[in-house]
Design a protein around this motif. Structure first.
Motif, short mmCIF file in Angstrom:
data_model
loop_
_atom_site.label_atom_id
_atom_site.label_comp_id
_atom_site.label_asym_id
_atom_site.label_seq_id
_atom_site.Cartn_x
_atom_site.Cartn_y
_atom_site.Cartn_z
N LEU A 132 1.50 -53.60 40.69
CA LEU A 132 2.22 -52.52 41.33
C LEU A 132 2.69 -51.51 40.29
CD1 LEU A 132 4.43 -54.64 43.75
CD2 LEU A 132 2.39 -53.30 44.35
N ALA B 143 7.68 -52.48 48.35
CA ALA B 143 6.38 -53.15 48.25
C ALA B 143 6.33 -54.43 49.07
CB ALA B 143 6.05 -53.46 46.79
N VAL C 87 3.86 -54.47 51.88
CA VAL C 87 2.45 -54.16 51.61
C VAL C 87 1.52 -54.95 52.53
CG1 VAL C 87 0.61 -54.60 49.92
CG2 VAL C 87 2.64 -53.32 49.23
N VAL D 274 -1.11 -49.82 48.63
CA VAL D 274 -0.33 -49.73 47.40
C VAL D 274 -0.34 -48.30 46.86
CG1 VAL D 274 -0.23 -50.45 44.97
CG2 VAL D 274 -0.57 -52.16 46.76
#
Length: 351
Positions: free
Chosen positions: A149, A158, A161, A306
């Motif tokens: 990341l 995140a 994700v 991402v």
């Protein structure tokens, strides 16, 4: 990061329907192609709720204790000994799936490895022995499952994700949605993330429908241009979207999507319905010449997600409503069961 490798950690384990425990579990030493990951956040998914309440998620039946969790992010504690994958200290998201064609007797497209018959997924009872999950502080994982990341992407953001990748795959299955009208049936965490991905993809109108006002408010924050309560059947009949994405995982939700979609339109079946026959208006789908398209997990969309989170083009933070430490995981599960109280509920596993 250095020091002796941990041999045990606190995790969340389901033993049977209604029997979920926060307990110490062993941490095995990583194999040469595995990194040891310090898990920082884990998102509670509908499958975790199904396993904990019913002992099954769809066709996957619990037959032995299962460490729950597949929506996880963290930091590499120890890099893979064979030199592959991210270095120690790298923040990572986890792709929980691994392709496995089995004995080759079941066919599937080579470009859709997530459909491989013997493929595994973290925190899944699809196979025996089960594929243990990631709701634990320390976790050995194949380096190929890790996605580095950007350092400026918050791990809390995140943490979505994996479900955002599921939503991204569903929108991909919908086809080109730019400039089109899309109905999203079910505004829980996955439906809300579908809304966010649709907004990024340029859908002209995004109509979200749900049984409760609270999830609809989150859908509006993520880009829905209009929201409807499922009880407003007259308004629903007037939507006539080009595409509907069914994300409620209920037969009534799928019936709504089929009935509402314009003639010649497409219905993406994302929500996982229970096994067995379902009472849905297939005759309407035939007469209206609808495309009924399944959507299951995802393949490599995680990389696009991402990138979109890193550049700010995909907005997801409004789907997250709660953070609780793993030691309070039983309370977190109860919060996650109530769509009026919560969107995405995250477990935390330390600093």
């Amino acid at each position: 990061m250095s020091g002796a490798l941990p041999t045990e950690a606190v995790g969340l384990v389901v033993h049977a329907a209604g029997d979920v425990r926060v307990e110490v579990v062993p941490v095995r030493a990583p194999r040469p192609d595995e990194a040891l990951v310090e898990v920082r956040y884990g998102g509670i998914c509908g499958s975790d709720l199904h396993y904990s309440a019913h002992g099954a998620a769809g066709l996957s039946i619990l037959r032995e204790p299962l460490l729950l969790g597949h929506e996880i992010v963290g930091v590499v504690h120890t890099a893979a000994a064979d030199g592959t994958g991210p270095a120690a200290g790298t923040p990572v998201a986890v792709h929980p799936g691994r392709e496995d064609p089995g004995d080759g007797s079941v066919r599937y497209p080579a470009d859709r490895p997530h459909l491989s018959p013997a493929g595994t997924y973290l925190g899944s009872a699809a196979h025996l022995p089960h594929t243990q999950g990631g709701f634990v502080r320390h976790l050995p994982l194949a380096a190929t499952m890790l996605r580095a990341l950007p350092p400026d992407l918050p791990l809390r953001t995140a943490a979505v994700v994996e479900p955002a990748s599921v939503a991204w795959h569903a929108v991909h299955r919908a086809g080109d949605v730019a400039g089109r009208r899309v109905l999203v049936v079910g505004a829980g965490p996955i439906g809300a993330l579908v809304v966010a991905v649709l907004a990024r993809a340029g859908a002209a109108e995004i109509v979200a429908v749900d049984l409760h006002e609270e999830p609809l408010a989150r859908a509006r924050a993520l880009g829905a241009t209009r929201t409807l309560l499922a009880t407003d059947t007259e308004a629903l009949a007037l939507v006539q979207p080009d595409v509907s994405v069914e994300s409620s995982g209920s037969a009534r939700g799928l019936a709504t999507a089929i009935s509402a979609t314009m003639r010649g339109g497409r219905v993406v079946m994302l929500g996982l319905l229970p096994p067995g026959d379902q009472p849905v208006p297939v005759a309407t789908a035939i007469a209206h010449e609808l495309d009924l398209v399944g959507s299951f997990r995802f393949d490599d969309e995680i990389d696009a997600v991402v990138a979109a989170l890193a550049d700010g083009s995909l907005r997801v933070d409004d789907v997250i409503t709660h953070e609780l430490p793993v030691t309070d995981a039983l309370a977190a599960l109860e919060i996650a069961r109530d769509p009026r109280r919560s969107g995405k509920v995250l477990l935390t596993f330390g600093d």
